[in-house]
Design an enzyme around this catalytic site. Structure first.
Site, PDB file in Angstrom:
ATOM      1  N   GLY A  16      11.447   2.227  -6.576  1.00 45.29           N
ATOM      2  CA  GLY A  16      10.474   2.259  -5.460  1.00 45.29           C
ATOM      3  C   GLY A  16      10.629   0.889  -4.342  1.00 45.29           C
ATOM      4  O   GLY A  16      11.617   0.464  -5.146  1.00 45.29           O
ATOM      5  N   ARG A  17      10.311   1.096  -3.353  1.00 42.46           N
ATOM      6  CA  ARG A  17      10.336  -0.484  -2.286  1.00 42.46           C
ATOM      7  C   ARG A  17       9.663  -0.814  -1.651  1.00 42.46           C
ATOM      8  O   ARG A  17       8.463  -0.360  -1.311  1.00 42.46           O
ATOM      9  CB  ARG A  17      11.720  -0.258  -1.745  1.00 42.46           C
ATOM     10  CG  ARG A  17      11.669   0.752  -0.305  1.00 42.46           C
ATOM     11  CD  ARG A  17      13.205   0.870   0.181  1.00 42.46           C
ATOM     12  NE  ARG A  17      13.970   0.857  -0.182  1.00 42.46           N
ATOM     13  CZ  ARG A  17      15.065  -0.285  -0.329  1.00 42.46           C
ATOM     14  NH1 ARG A  17      14.902  -1.052   0.063  1.00 42.46           N
ATOM     15  NH2 ARG A  17      16.218  -0.513  -1.037  1.00 42.46           N
ATOM     16  N   GLY A  18       9.022  -1.898  -1.594  1.00 49.80           N
ATOM     17  CA  GLY A  18       7.451  -2.135  -0.598  1.00 49.80           C
ATOM     18  C   GLY A  18       8.612  -3.627   0.292  1.00 49.80           C
ATOM     19  O   GLY A  18       9.706  -3.479   0.483  1.00 49.80           O
ATOM     20  N   ARG A  19       7.287  -4.013   0.842  1.00 48.50           N
ATOM     21  CA  ARG A  19       7.738  -5.559   1.558  1.00 48.50           C
ATOM     22  C   ARG A  19       8.328  -6.359   1.638  1.00 48.50           C
ATOM     23  O   ARG A  19       9.567  -6.815   2.048  1.00 48.50           O
ATOM     24  CB  ARG A  19       5.994  -5.590   2.404  1.00 48.50           C
ATOM     25  CG  ARG A  19       6.529  -6.759   4.029  1.00 48.50           C
ATOM     26  CD  ARG A  19       4.895  -6.067   3.912  1.00 48.50           C
ATOM     27  NE  ARG A  19       3.774  -7.196   2.942  1.00 48.50           N
ATOM     28  CZ  ARG A  19       3.042  -8.131   3.836  1.00 48.50           C
ATOM     29  NH1 ARG A  19       3.526  -9.375   4.900  1.00 48.50           N
ATOM     30  NH2 ARG A  19       2.785  -8.938   2.819  1.00 48.50           N
ATOM     31  N   LYS A  38      12.038  -5.680 -10.855  1.00 50.24           N
ATOM     32  CA  LYS A  38      11.289  -5.923  -9.950  1.00 50.24           C
ATOM     33  C   LYS A  38      12.167  -7.001  -8.928  1.00 50.24           C
ATOM     34  O   LYS A  38      11.569  -8.105  -9.208  1.00 50.24           O
ATOM     35  CB  LYS A  38       9.887  -6.409  -9.562  1.00 50.24           C
ATOM     36  CG  LYS A  38       9.230  -6.257  -8.394  1.00 50.24           C
ATOM     37  CD  LYS A  38       7.915  -6.383  -8.373  1.00 50.24           C
ATOM     38  CE  LYS A  38       6.737  -6.728  -7.389  1.00 50.24           C
ATOM     39  NZ  LYS A  38       5.494  -7.403  -7.314  1.00 50.24           N
ATOM     40  N   ASP A 133      -6.912  -6.898  -5.823  1.00 48.09           N
ATOM     41  CA  ASP A 133      -6.949  -5.756  -5.154  1.00 48.09           C
ATOM     42  C   ASP A 133      -6.714  -3.850  -6.524  1.00 48.09           C
ATOM     43  O   ASP A 133      -5.345  -3.404  -5.794  1.00 48.09           O
ATOM     44  CB  ASP A 133      -4.891  -6.010  -4.725  1.00 48.09           C
ATOM     45  CG  ASP A 133      -4.976  -5.423  -3.559  1.00 48.09           C
ATOM     46  OD1 ASP A 133      -5.408  -4.056  -2.946  1.00 48.09           O
ATOM     47  OD2 ASP A 133      -3.356  -4.824  -3.534  1.00 48.09           O
TER      48      ASP A 133
END
Length: 282
Positions: A16-19, A38, A133
């Site tokens: 997966g990937r994020g900002r 990560k 969060d």
């Protein structure tokens, strides 16, 4: 890739990937185990808030090490441009967001997930940390199906000051799940996590969030109003015990809102979501 990382782990497929980075599966030839890596691109962290989160998350994960329902940080590798965090491996696509997107869960399943989630939250609070969060995307499951609370980038330390307060400040969180006192821009305490966990429970039982709008602004306005309802079409088969717990978690009055420990002692959680009379359990 950091040379010391390459010497200990083999990077495999992307998960997966994020900002700011990408999560890979990695393999350790030394013990034959697979982990998650990560990888955060530090060059994308343009403001002080993002850099603070980058520095804070590994420290918090080290402090929380050992709880079975919190993602475990095994190693850190860093160079000028990247930070690599080696953590528990959770299969791609097996998170709570994916599970609830298929529809409501049976009460025993929801109760088991909530028990593990709030156990992790309670441990955080006893260690002086608020997650801030909580949302289904951050609730992962390992290969054995055990819940792992992840993504502590918005977490914050709190503690008693000279006046006996346990307050934090700063608007953080995700529209559907954020507590109203956070949106008001005032000081708040760790019970913001209980509100968010209550919203997660509501979604697990009904398939929809309790407060929503067409835009983030409309959603925030609905959260601030905090009018908790149980539409008969969605809650016809949900037990009174579960609704009682929801009222105590998604409570605008922070002084009356349950703590994480109180959630764990609620009859619905103790019974594992079995719809027995609460009077039989008290």
């Amino acid at each position: 890739m950091t040379e010391s990382l390459k010497s200990e782990y083999q990077l495999c497929e992307e998960l997966g990937r994020g900002r700011f980075g990408v999560v890979y599966r990695c393999f350790s030839p030394l013990n034959g185990e697979s982990y998650a890596c990560k990888t955060i691109d530090k060059t994308l962290l343009l403001d002080s808030t993002d850099r603070d989160c980058l520095e804070k998350e590994p420290k918090i994960l080290h402090l929380l090490a050992g709880h079975p329902n919190i993602i475990h940080l095994f190693k850190i590798f860093e160079d000028d441009n990247y930070l690599h965090l080696i953590t528990d491996l959770c299969p791609s696509g097996d998170d709570l967001f994916t599970r609830v997107s298929r529809g409501p869960l049976p009460e025993p399943d929801a109760a088991e997930i909530l028990k593990q989630l709030v156990s992790a939250v309670s441990y955080c609070h006893h260690m002086g940390i608020a997650h801030r969060d909580l949302k289904p995307d951050n609730v992962l499951f390992d290969a054995r199906g055990r819940l792992k609370l992840a993504d502590f980038g918005s977490a914050e330390w709190f503690g008693l000051n000279c006046e006996g307060d346990r307050s934090m400040e700063g608007i953080v969180g995700t529209p559907y799940y954020v507590a109203p006192e956070v949106l008001r821009g005032r000081e708040y305490n760790e019970k913001v996590d209980v509100w968010s966990a209550g919203v997660i429970l509501y979604i697990m039982l009904s398939g929809v969030p309790p407060f929503f709008g067409e835009t983030p602004t409309e959603t925030f306005e609905a959260v601030l109003r905090g009018n908790l309802r149980f539409p008969p079409k969605l809650f016809r088969s949900v037990s009174p015990e579960a609704k009682d717990l929801l009222r105590k978690m998604i409570c605008k009055d922070v002084s009356r809102r349950f703590s994480a420990d109180q959630v764990l002692r609620h009859p619905w959680v103790i019974s594992g979501g079995e719809t027995r009379s609460m009077a039989d359990l008290t």
